[in-house]
Scaffold this motif. Sequence first.
Motif, PDB file in Angstrom:
ATOM      1  N   GLU A 189       0.819  -1.212   0.000  1.00  0.00           N
ATOM      2  CA  GLU A 189       0.000   0.000   0.000  1.00  0.00           C
ATOM      3  C   GLU A 189       0.854   1.264   0.000  1.00  0.00           C
ATOM      4  OE1 GLU A 189      -2.405  -3.343   1.648  1.00  0.00           O
ATOM      5  OE2 GLU A 189      -0.451  -2.501   2.176  1.00  0.00           O
ATOM      6  N   GLN A 204       1.778   1.716  -3.550  1.00  0.00           N
ATOM      7  CA  GLN A 204       0.625   2.226  -4.295  1.00  0.00           C
ATOM      8  C   GLN A 204       0.391   3.704  -4.026  1.00  0.00           C
ATOM      9  OE1 GLN A 204      -2.201  -0.677  -2.756  1.00  0.00           O
ATOM     10  NE2 GLN A 204      -2.323  -1.694  -4.747  1.00  0.00           N
ATOM     11  N   LEU A 244      -8.203   1.311   0.331  1.00  0.00           N
ATOM     12  CA  LEU A 244      -7.768   0.263  -0.597  1.00  0.00           C
ATOM     13  C   LEU A 244      -8.399   0.454  -1.975  1.00  0.00           C
ATOM     14  CD1 LEU A 244      -7.822  -2.859   1.752  1.00  0.00           C
ATOM     15  CD2 LEU A 244      -5.822  -1.622   0.903  1.00  0.00           C
ATOM     16  N   LEU A 254      -6.323   3.238  -3.578  1.00  0.00           N
ATOM     17  CA  LEU A 254      -4.978   2.797  -3.939  1.00  0.00           C
ATOM     18  C   LEU A 254      -4.993   1.814  -5.107  1.00  0.00           C
ATOM     19  CD1 LEU A 254      -3.496   2.335  -0.360  1.00  0.00           C
ATOM     20  CD2 LEU A 254      -2.924   4.134  -2.000  1.00  0.00           C
TER      21      LEU A 254
END
Length: 545
Positions: free
Chosen positions: A27, A30, A241, A244
């Motif tokens: 993450e 990202q 999420l 991302l």
Amino acid sequence: MYKKGSCAHLDDWIDIVKNHKQPVNIEQVQLIALVEEKLQEKDVIVDIAKINDCIDFIETYRPYKLTPIQRFIHACVSGLFYTDGSVVFREFFIYSGRGFGKNSLISDISFYLSSNRHGIKRYNVDMVANSEKQAKTSFMDVHETIGNHRKLQAAFTRTLEKITFRKLNAVIKFWTSNAKTKDGLRPGAIVFDEIHEYEDTKILNVFTSALGKVANPRIFYITTDGYLREGVLDHFKRVALEILSGKEKRRRMFPLICRIESIEEWEDPEMWIKANPNLPWLPNLQQEMEQYFIDAKDSQTSKIEFLTKRLNFPLQDTTVVVATHQQLIDASEPLPDLEGWECIGAVDYADVRDFIGVGLLFRKGPMRYWLSHTFIVEESMRLTNYNQDLLAVAKEKNLYTVIPGQIADEKYIIDWFLTMAKKYRIRKIVGDSFRLKLLKEGFLKAGLPMEEVRAGPATHNLLAPTIDTLFGKGLVKWGDNPMMRWYVNNTKVVTDGKGNKTYHKIEPIKRKTDGFHALIHALVKEEELPAEPVKYQKRFKTRNY
């Protein structure tokens, strides 16, 4: 268009992540890709002078030099704008392990945003937390910083309740989530501290609804992980999420997720840096974590705390919970086409003036599929403050029906099963004798086949290995059903001295378990279903009710 090398405060952290100069989770990679994409957009302006001014101001008066990731965050807060003057990132979700310095980060940001370096009049900063002690943490940091510098004392007025930058009339205040009145709010920025403690977004909505009176509003959500599931934190983790992964492109959120990525990484101190990217600059904290780790290896409770709070890898005590958070996410995978399959129906409720859980259990080889619905008596919703965010999402998905009045009308439950019988072959509908007694006459009139099953400790203990296996191996699916995740999260496993297991409510009033207990009833009779489903064209006959 931004050129690499123009701003070290951006480039340094980008270089560390992209060239793997320290361990980072996916993450974080990202997020760098997201920021770099923003930097290359034609209508994005990188105000390098503003960024440099922000960093210089903080490092001049605050008692430390900023780390690369801290400078990167401050750069994204202070210096990224669209050509229309609005900020690129309006929301900042900072999810990192304990010790990262989230409160210091917020102290720095609040200090800067309320000052003439930021330069917006009446850009108030409201700090919100569940307790006064937590709410005052960053506030007192700023308060003490001003007290340590005469130059700042001439520019700010400070009390133990608010700090004001005189020239701009910008005020920093702290609030608790249960404050009696929040009238007259005029925030430029709002900080929500430790959002893992928030069950729903009610308090967030109170504060954020006041935004828009001052230019370039910002919201900061800072937190470690916690033990409350399906609350505000889990919601923001899902939103982060989606951003991302590129699924959500409209929301102006800066989502920083710092965590280890597997249970194996918890035993490798090098991997702890993923959860706390500041660790290489915090040798004392490294030593402290190593001592906590020694305790965690010998104690299940300490291990859960270490993983959840230090490493942002929530590990629930599997001897207490029915299923872990990840197992519930796995159970939320989409259901296959079940039309024509044979199934076992089930119903459960604790009180006919409250929640009623119903469902259909299907079987295919080792897999179990659970199609469920909830009925909620209107009076119960009026009297009890249930999780409103959960109910809003569940309503959109048509996962519950409100029964008017003060007591459940059996017609609604009967009609649901009759509707389901048009699509699925219901072999029988089961429940314990107490629950079915009130429904029996109406069900029989409608032609719905009923059968009583035993409930209670003996049945729970008998089914416990099956339930553990279904969740542990990912063999039960119920689709994207937040009501079922809530039901299971509200249930605890109680083991007696002989090792017998029973399932109980964690909290008796607001945390319902009816949908999970309906599933237990259905599992009692699951062996009557064929191992491989046969699609039937004709369902059993029912009569008009």
